[in-house]
Design a protein around this motif. Structure first.
Motif, PDB file in Angstrom:
ATOM      1  N   ASN A   1       0.877  -1.158   0.000  1.00 54.58           N
ATOM      2  CA  ASN A   1       0.000   0.000   0.000  1.00 54.58           C
ATOM      3  C   ASN A   1       0.921   1.216   0.000  1.00 54.58           C
ATOM      4  O   ASN A   1       1.604   1.473   0.986  1.00 54.58           O
ATOM      5  CB  ASN A   1      -0.888   0.002   1.250  1.00 54.58           C
ATOM      6  CG  ASN A   1      -1.830   1.185   1.289  1.00 54.58           C
ATOM      7  OD1 ASN A   1      -1.590   2.211   0.661  1.00 54.58           O
ATOM      8  ND2 ASN A   1      -2.891   1.050   2.043  1.00 54.58           N
ATOM      9  N   PRO A   2       0.964   1.980  -1.111  1.00 56.79           N
ATOM     10  CA  PRO A   2       1.914   3.086  -1.199  1.00 56.79           C
ATOM     11  C   PRO A   2       1.564   4.256  -0.290  1.00 56.79           C
ATOM     12  O   PRO A   2       2.368   5.162  -0.120  1.00 56.79           O
ATOM     13  CB  PRO A   2       1.843   3.498  -2.666  1.00 56.79           C
ATOM     14  CG  PRO A   2       0.481   3.093  -3.102  1.00 56.79           C
ATOM     15  CD  PRO A   2       0.164   1.839  -2.318  1.00 56.79           C
ATOM     16  N   GLU A   3       0.365   4.234   0.303  1.00 56.96           N
ATOM     17  CA  GLU A   3      -0.068   5.261   1.250  1.00 56.96           C
ATOM     18  C   GLU A   3       0.076   6.659   0.678  1.00 56.96           C
ATOM     19  O   GLU A   3       0.674   7.548   1.271  1.00 56.96           O
ATOM     20  CB  GLU A   3       0.661   5.086   2.575  1.00 56.96           C
ATOM     21  CG  GLU A   3       0.373   3.726   3.182  1.00 56.96           C
ATOM     22  CD  GLU A   3       0.991   3.507   4.539  1.00 56.96           C
ATOM     23  OE1 GLU A   3       1.862   4.283   4.956  1.00 56.96           O
ATOM     24  OE2 GLU A   3       0.588   2.535   5.179  1.00 56.96           O
ATOM     25  N   ILE A   4      -0.483   6.822  -0.510  1.00 59.42           N
ATOM     26  CA  ILE A   4      -0.486   8.122  -1.165  1.00 59.42           C
ATOM     27  C   ILE A   4      -1.814   8.817  -0.915  1.00 59.42           C
ATOM     28  O   ILE A   4      -2.802   8.182  -0.555  1.00 59.42           O
ATOM     29  CB  ILE A   4      -0.253   7.979  -2.688  1.00 59.42           C
ATOM     30  CG1 ILE A   4      -1.331   7.071  -3.299  1.00 59.42           C
ATOM     31  CG2 ILE A   4       1.141   7.455  -2.964  1.00 59.42           C
ATOM     32  CD1 ILE A   4      -1.300   7.003  -4.797  1.00 59.42           C
ATOM     33  N   GLU A   5      -1.834  10.107  -1.081  1.00 59.58           N
ATOM     34  CA  GLU A   5      -3.080  10.853  -0.945  1.00 59.58           C
ATOM     35  C   GLU A   5      -3.704  11.013  -2.318  1.00 59.58           C
ATOM     36  O   GLU A   5      -3.065  11.505  -3.245  1.00 59.58           O
ATOM     37  CB  GLU A   5      -2.822  12.217  -0.317  1.00 59.58           C
ATOM     38  CG  GLU A   5      -4.105  12.961  -0.016  1.00 59.58           C
ATOM     39  CD  GLU A   5      -3.853  14.242   0.739  1.00 59.58           C
ATOM     40  OE1 GLU A   5      -4.574  15.220   0.482  1.00 59.58           O
ATOM     41  OE2 GLU A   5      -2.938  14.270   1.577  1.00 59.58           O
ATOM     42  N   VAL A   6      -4.931  10.560  -2.446  1.00 65.90           N
ATOM     43  CA  VAL A   6      -5.641  10.637  -3.717  1.00 65.90           C
ATOM     44  C   VAL A   6      -6.832  11.556  -3.513  1.00 65.90           C
ATOM     45  O   VAL A   6      -7.797  11.191  -2.843  1.00 65.90           O
ATOM     46  CB  VAL A   6      -6.115   9.235  -4.175  1.00 65.90           C
ATOM     47  CG1 VAL A   6      -6.840   9.329  -5.503  1.00 65.90           C
ATOM     48  CG2 VAL A   6      -4.944   8.280  -4.258  1.00 65.90           C
ATOM     49  N   SER A   7      -6.774  12.726  -4.106  1.00 67.13           N
ATOM     50  CA  SER A   7      -7.838  13.698  -3.854  1.00 67.13           C
ATOM     51  C   SER A   7      -8.976  13.618  -4.859  1.00 67.13           C
ATOM     52  O   SER A   7     -10.086  14.034  -4.556  1.00 67.13           O
ATOM     53  CB  SER A   7      -7.258  15.115  -3.838  1.00 67.13           C
ATOM     54  OG  SER A   7      -6.656  15.397  -5.078  1.00 67.13           O
ATOM     55  N   ALA A   8      -8.734  13.084  -6.046  1.00 69.62           N
ATOM     56  CA  ALA A   8      -9.763  13.118  -7.086  1.00 69.62           C
ATOM     57  C   ALA A   8     -10.443  11.769  -7.322  1.00 69.62           C
ATOM     58  O   ALA A   8     -11.342  11.685  -8.126  1.00 69.62           O
ATOM     59  CB  ALA A   8      -9.154  13.614  -8.391  1.00 69.62           C
TER      60      ALA A   8
ATOM     61  N   GLU B   1       5.600  -1.672   7.137  1.00 73.20           N
ATOM     62  CA  GLU B   1       5.701  -3.099   7.445  1.00 73.20           C
ATOM     63  C   GLU B   1       6.402  -3.905   6.349  1.00 73.20           C
ATOM     64  O   GLU B   1       6.582  -5.117   6.495  1.00 73.20           O
ATOM     65  CB  GLU B   1       4.304  -3.685   7.666  1.00 73.20           C
ATOM     66  CG  GLU B   1       3.606  -3.163   8.896  1.00 73.20           C
ATOM     67  CD  GLU B   1       2.234  -3.783   9.096  1.00 73.20           C
ATOM     68  OE1 GLU B   1       2.012  -4.919   8.627  1.00 73.20           O
ATOM     69  OE2 GLU B   1       1.382  -3.127   9.719  1.00 73.20           O
ATOM     70  N   VAL B   2       6.793  -3.261   5.261  1.00 76.26           N
ATOM     71  CA  VAL B   2       7.361  -3.984   4.124  1.00 76.26           C
ATOM     72  C   VAL B   2       8.676  -4.680   4.489  1.00 76.26           C
ATOM     73  O   VAL B   2       8.889  -5.840   4.135  1.00 76.26           O
ATOM     74  CB  VAL B   2       7.533  -3.055   2.906  1.00 76.26           C
ATOM     75  CG1 VAL B   2       8.329  -3.731   1.802  1.00 76.26           C
ATOM     76  CG2 VAL B   2       6.170  -2.618   2.391  1.00 76.26           C
ATOM     77  N   ALA B   3       9.549  -3.996   5.202  1.00 79.48           N
ATOM     78  CA  ALA B   3      10.836  -4.611   5.567  1.00 79.48           C
ATOM     79  C   ALA B   3      10.608  -5.876   6.393  1.00 79.48           C
ATOM     80  O   ALA B   3      11.253  -6.907   6.164  1.00 79.48           O
ATOM     81  CB  ALA B   3      11.711  -3.615   6.324  1.00 79.48           C
ATOM     82  N   GLY B   4       9.687  -5.831   7.339  1.00 85.69           N
ATOM     83  CA  GLY B   4       9.379  -7.008   8.141  1.00 85.69           C
ATOM     84  C   GLY B   4       8.779  -8.125   7.305  1.00 85.69           C
ATOM     85  O   GLY B   4       9.068  -9.308   7.525  1.00 85.69           O
ATOM     86  N   ALA B   5       7.940  -7.750   6.335  1.00 85.32           N
ATOM     87  CA  ALA B   5       7.339  -8.758   5.447  1.00 85.32           C
ATOM     88  C   ALA B   5       8.407  -9.429   4.598  1.00 85.32           C
ATOM     89  O   ALA B   5       8.388 -10.655   4.410  1.00 85.32           O
ATOM     90  CB  ALA B   5       6.275  -8.109   4.571  1.00 85.32           C
TER      91      ALA B   5
END
Length: 107
Positions: free
Chosen positions: A59-66, A86-90
């Protein structure tokens, strides 16, 4: 149709039975959505005696406004994919398993 070795198996909410079916069938790659799912894939791989190629959906955790509310999937707190922190742990979890091989990172 397609043979199992041509299938990239992904999607949220995969059941343990679906994961086991994909592993036994020999899908080309199984995308994981969480660390819990990594453990499920490793268990299914061990039960089948088969090393499984996996990809991590991040999940890139970006802000999507539209985006429309029903299709927003990459924002912080959304259930799709492994949160970036959590990617490094995964990755460590996958590498530690003799039954899994990391082959892709997907966003």
């Amino acid at each position: 149709g397609f043979g199992p070795s041509d299938i990239l198996f992904g999607g949220v909410g995969k059941s343990e039975a679906e994961i086991a079916d994909g592993v036994r069938a020999g899908v080309k790659l199984l995308n994981v959505e969480s660390r819990v799912e990594i453990a499920r894939v490793a268990a299914a791989a061990e039960a089948a005696g088969r090393v499984v190629d996996v990809g991590i959906r991040v999940n890139p955790e970006i802000e999507v406004s539209a985006a429309h509310a029903y299709i927003e999937t990459g924002e912080s707190g959304h259930k799709f994919g492994i949160p970036s922190e959590e990617v490094a742990g995964a990755i460590t979890q996958i590498i530690a398993s003799p039954w899994l091989r990391l082959r892709a990172i997907v966003m």
